[in-house]
Write an enzyme that holds these catalytic residues in place. Sequence first.
Site, PDB file in Angstrom:
ATOM      1  N   PRO A   1       0.811  -1.220   0.000  1.00 56.64           N
ATOM      2  CA  PRO A   1       0.000   0.000   0.000  1.00 56.64           C
ATOM      3  C   PRO A   1       0.841   1.265   0.000  1.00 56.64           C
ATOM      4  CG  PRO A   1       0.021  -0.973   2.184  1.00 56.64           C
ATOM      5  CD  PRO A   1       0.719  -1.949   1.276  1.00 56.64           C
ATOM      6  N   CYS A   2       0.275   2.337  -0.524  1.00 54.18           N
ATOM      7  CA  CYS A   2       0.908   3.651  -0.491  1.00 54.18           C
ATOM      8  C   CYS A   2       0.644   4.248   0.885  1.00 54.18           C
ATOM      9  CB  CYS A   2       0.336   4.544  -1.583  1.00 54.18           C
ATOM     10  SG  CYS A   2       1.114   6.162  -1.706  1.00 54.18           S
ATOM     11  N   GLN A   3       1.707   4.402   1.678  1.00 52.19           N
ATOM     12  CA  GLN A   3       1.566   4.904   3.042  1.00 52.19           C
ATOM     13  C   GLN A   3       2.483   6.110   3.247  1.00 52.19           C
ATOM     14  OE1 GLN A   3       2.471   0.858   4.633  1.00 52.19           O
ATOM     15  NE2 GLN A   3       0.613   1.127   5.833  1.00 52.19           N
TER      16      GLN A   3
END
Length: 412
Positions: free
Chosen positions: A84-86
């Site tokens: 995921p893009c975090q």
Amino acid sequence: MNKIKVVELFAGVGGFRLGLENTKNGIFDITWANQWEPSRKIQHAFDCYSKRFKNGIHSNKDIAQVSDEEMANTEADMIVGGFPCQDYSVARSLNGELGIQGKKGVLFWQIIRYIQNTFPKYLLLENVDRLLKSPSSQRGRDFAVMLSTLNELGYNVEWRVINAADYGNAQRRRRVFIFGYKQDLNYSKAMEESPLDKIIYHNGLFAEAFPIEDYANKNRVNRTHITHDIVDISDNFSFQFYNSGIMKNGEILTIDTIPKYEKSVTLGEIIESNVDDGFSLNQDQIDKFKYLRGPKKIKRTTKDGHEYYFSEGGMSETDSLELPARTMLTSESSINRSTHFLNVDGVYRTLTPIEAERLNGFPDNWTEGMPIKMRYFCMGNALVVPLITRIGNQIEKIDSITNDEFSQLRLF
């Protein structure tokens, strides 16, 4: 050809593995895979993965709980994973002894930990394309932190944002793919002699797998050099990354490239011919879909009494069967603006789970056995399998380069 031992992280229902096992030479051997869905009593994705794949070790626990020793004991020539893009911001520890600390829970740092324990030849990662721009307050910082970290670990990196429909698939799904390779490989040595723009346009992995035009879109080209000081990058770096690029020994070139489009498969070509009535919609559901997809201008009031208008443009009444599908989301099972809404021979309905699988290139009924809602959820999280096969075919070629061939190498 020697086998390429693969570790699959955040495996989902096995899209990376399925794509790699479909390559021309079939040299990828997935030795260890991890899938864990937090806060879920029943691990549907892991159960599906274990049902479909029998070989290798399947791990069903939080990756943060996998010890360094367990990682080091796995066979890893390549690490793959969609993550995921975090928030990738970093800070130095108070005593300085622990070096750089990523934010707790950010899965990218678990990938880095795995790399530090195994130092594989190759990395293949997938993420949403907004990674290149995040965070909005400091454009490009997060991706720069990733590149700097990989550079310090001895990897060069190529990346490309790929819309699956541009290369013959049935879904307009845009994702960034990141290919890292150790700087001491023959492929790296060959790339060392090649100008950066030539790697992007002609002889890099993505140029071979997904051909592009040999000029930049609107002359959008950007260069920079990245340092090993990721704390400084986290605090101060801002840069415009485009949809294609390379980092070689810290030097970065990024270009807004244009695909050489291939005829895509349409939504109409993948739909089932005989669909259960349970996927048909009643009038209330039809009306709700039409309202959600229509234009809106709604008066709203904030908590402090300020009035404003929320506006939203309209969409086509139903999804065209003459075009590739839109991007599937994990919410595909619900009635919302992003869910596909079909009119097939006068019958309004949603996608079936099999159609959702087909849009990602999975075999029919790959996710059979879990609740229907979870089947959609898993496909909303999945990648487009044929893209991985195309990338895998190029990695097979890269891995076959021998020392004897190197001096006269003209890639592929």
